[in-house]
Design a protein around this motif. Sequence first.
Motif, PDB file in Angstrom:
ATOM      1  N   LEU A  16       0.878  -0.936  -0.071  1.00 15.52           N
ATOM      2  CA  LEU A  16       0.070   0.094  -0.082  1.00 15.52           C
ATOM      3  C   LEU A  16       0.862   1.141  -0.109  1.00 15.52           C
ATOM      4  CD1 LEU A  16      -2.901   1.124   0.216  1.00 15.52           C
ATOM      5  CD2 LEU A  16      -2.663   1.011   2.642  1.00 15.52           C
ATOM      6  N   LYS A  17       2.040   1.236   0.907  1.00 16.85           N
ATOM      7  CA  LYS A  17       2.988   2.515   0.866  1.00 16.85           C
ATOM      8  C   LYS A  17       3.500   2.469  -0.367  1.00 16.85           C
ATOM      9  CE  LYS A  17       3.708   3.435   5.455  1.00 16.85           C
ATOM     10  NZ  LYS A  17       4.770   3.506   6.496  1.00 16.85           N
ATOM     11  N   VAL A  18       3.874   1.290  -1.049  1.00 13.99           N
ATOM     12  CA  VAL A  18       4.575   1.502  -2.416  1.00 13.99           C
ATOM     13  C   VAL A  18       3.762   2.054  -3.364  1.00 13.99           C
ATOM     14  CG1 VAL A  18       5.553   0.002  -4.063  1.00 13.99           C
ATOM     15  CG2 VAL A  18       6.198  -0.519  -1.908  1.00 13.99           C
ATOM     16  N   PHE A  19       2.369   1.697  -3.268  1.00 11.98           N
ATOM     17  CA  PHE A  19       1.541   2.186  -4.308  1.00 11.98           C
ATOM     18  C   PHE A  19       1.224   3.776  -4.238  1.00 11.98           C
ATOM     19  CE2 PHE A  19      -1.948   1.824  -7.433  1.00 11.98           C
ATOM     20  CZ  PHE A  19      -2.805   2.654  -6.689  1.00 11.98           C
ATOM     21  N   VAL A  20       1.194   4.219  -2.965  1.00 12.88           N
ATOM     22  CA  VAL A  20       1.137   5.723  -2.781  1.00 12.88           C
ATOM     23  C   VAL A  20       2.337   6.173  -3.015  1.00 12.88           C
ATOM     24  CG1 VAL A  20       0.853   7.238  -0.819  1.00 12.88           C
ATOM     25  CG2 VAL A  20      -0.505   5.136  -0.886  1.00 12.88           C
ATOM     26  N   SER A  21       3.244   5.880  -2.966  1.00 13.26           N
ATOM     27  CA  SER A  21       4.885   6.578  -3.126  1.00 13.26           C
ATOM     28  C   SER A  21       5.405   6.333  -4.412  1.00 13.26           C
ATOM     29  CB  SER A  21       5.796   6.103  -2.077  1.00 13.26           C
ATOM     30  OG  SER A  21       5.326   5.919  -0.749  1.00 13.26           O
ATOM     31  N   LEU A  22       4.504   5.445  -5.176  1.00 16.65           N
ATOM     32  CA  LEU A  22       5.444   5.120  -6.583  1.00 16.65           C
ATOM     33  C   LEU A  22       5.774   6.307  -7.507  1.00 16.65           C
ATOM     34  CD1 LEU A  22       5.961   2.375  -7.713  1.00 16.65           C
ATOM     35  CD2 LEU A  22       4.085   2.243  -8.963  1.00 16.65           C
ATOM     36  N   LYS A  23       4.775   7.135  -7.728  1.00 17.42           N
ATOM     37  CA  LYS A  23       5.186   8.343  -8.281  1.00 17.42           C
ATOM     38  C   LYS A  23       6.428   8.827  -8.089  1.00 17.42           C
ATOM     39  CE  LYS A  23       0.542   9.415 -10.428  1.00 17.42           C
ATOM     40  NZ  LYS A  23       0.054   8.487 -10.120  1.00 17.42           N
ATOM     41  N   ARG A  24       6.775   8.947  -6.878  1.00  9.87           N
ATOM     42  CA  ARG A  24       8.219   9.499  -6.181  1.00  9.87           C
ATOM     43  C   ARG A  24       9.443   8.772  -6.774  1.00  9.87           C
ATOM     44  NH1 ARG A  24       4.820  10.982  -2.054  1.00  9.87           N
ATOM     45  NH2 ARG A  24       5.835   9.360  -0.606  1.00  9.87           N
TER      46      ARG A  24
END
Lengths: 226, 168
Positions: A77-85
């Motif tokens: 979930l954290k990876v998904f949220v931060s993926l754009k960065r």
Amino acid sequence: MANVPKNVAASASTLPLPSARSEKGEKERELVRLAQSGEHAAFEELVRRHQQRVFGLVNGILRRREDVEDVVQQVFLKVFVSLKRFDQRSAFSTWLYKISVNECWDYLRKKKVRPLMYEADLSEDQVARLDGVVSVDRPPESPSERAEVRDLLERLLEKLPDDDRQLLMLKEVEGFSVQELAEMLDLNVNTVKVRLFRSRARLMDVYKRRLESHASQPKSAEGKRV
Amino acid sequence: MTENSLTRNTGACPEFEPLLEDRLSGELGGGDAALVAEHLKSCAGCNAALDHVALSSRLLSLVEPAADPGPGFAHRTMARIRHAEALSADERSIWKPFVSLAWRFAVTTAVALALVITVDVGTHRDNSYVASNSASSEDAGLFPDTQSSPVERDDFLVPAGDVTHGSH
């Protein structure tokens, strides 16, 4: 090629060809780009590819099987949220493993518990039974023996400091390489190797102390330890 | 600092510990292997340390790694992600503050109305209780019975029993 040492030739044959590795890496980079653009199917594929390793990593640190799936989901979930960065300067797996490690530490801090606790201590008899399996390199044969050995080893590992146990678990049990460990823990490769070697020594200290304690107990008339 | 692997003295030469670890892991090759072999011919400390940890790999090989979570895990994870996305979208909506304000206003109004009704009903009950008690009071003369009030003026002025009206 006749002069190539056997061990080098043997190890080289098990490695994927450079072209195969770069193709796989390119495929993954493409999946990451698609996921960054919002394609859920691409992200789901990334989850499928890496879930086993992340499970291993979290399991190696937490050792609480009932919490592992929840924490791993939280990682993705954290990876998904931060993926754009994520700028893909490092491998996706390296970035993923670092997030996993941080998530485990956060979880342990919030829960304020050690990764796994056993109430009863490991007895000398139990260590002796374990030694009967280990010293002659005889793997446990029956499911009950395997379960007993697994339980005894868990108790033995519990005696180690957290850092030692987690490093040994990740390297020897979950199969992470020294390079991967160095990247996810932000350490030098040589530092990881030194820590591993010393963690092994500490593990064997605990193990042999128990064995010696068992051996020093007096025997009864029937030859059993009292 | 708590004692851990960094502070633990294995008895081996510190500069050889990484190479001994490689040897244990089966990853020592080439010139390093020859270097370690040569060193072990003369170093009791490194030999003892290596013997001490020799069984560790076999011991750890008995621990089972994490099981594969299976194909359903990715589906469950994506469901959780979609749910989190929906919650996040709701949080970002420009109407959310107004909707929130409207709900708060509605709740406040409902509570106030309920209070007003409760107080009003209570007041009416009190008034009717007082009115029913006043009928049996000793001060009833202050509140003459309208039934016995004179209907006409003559009835009021002529005493009872005198019907001559002073005519003799």
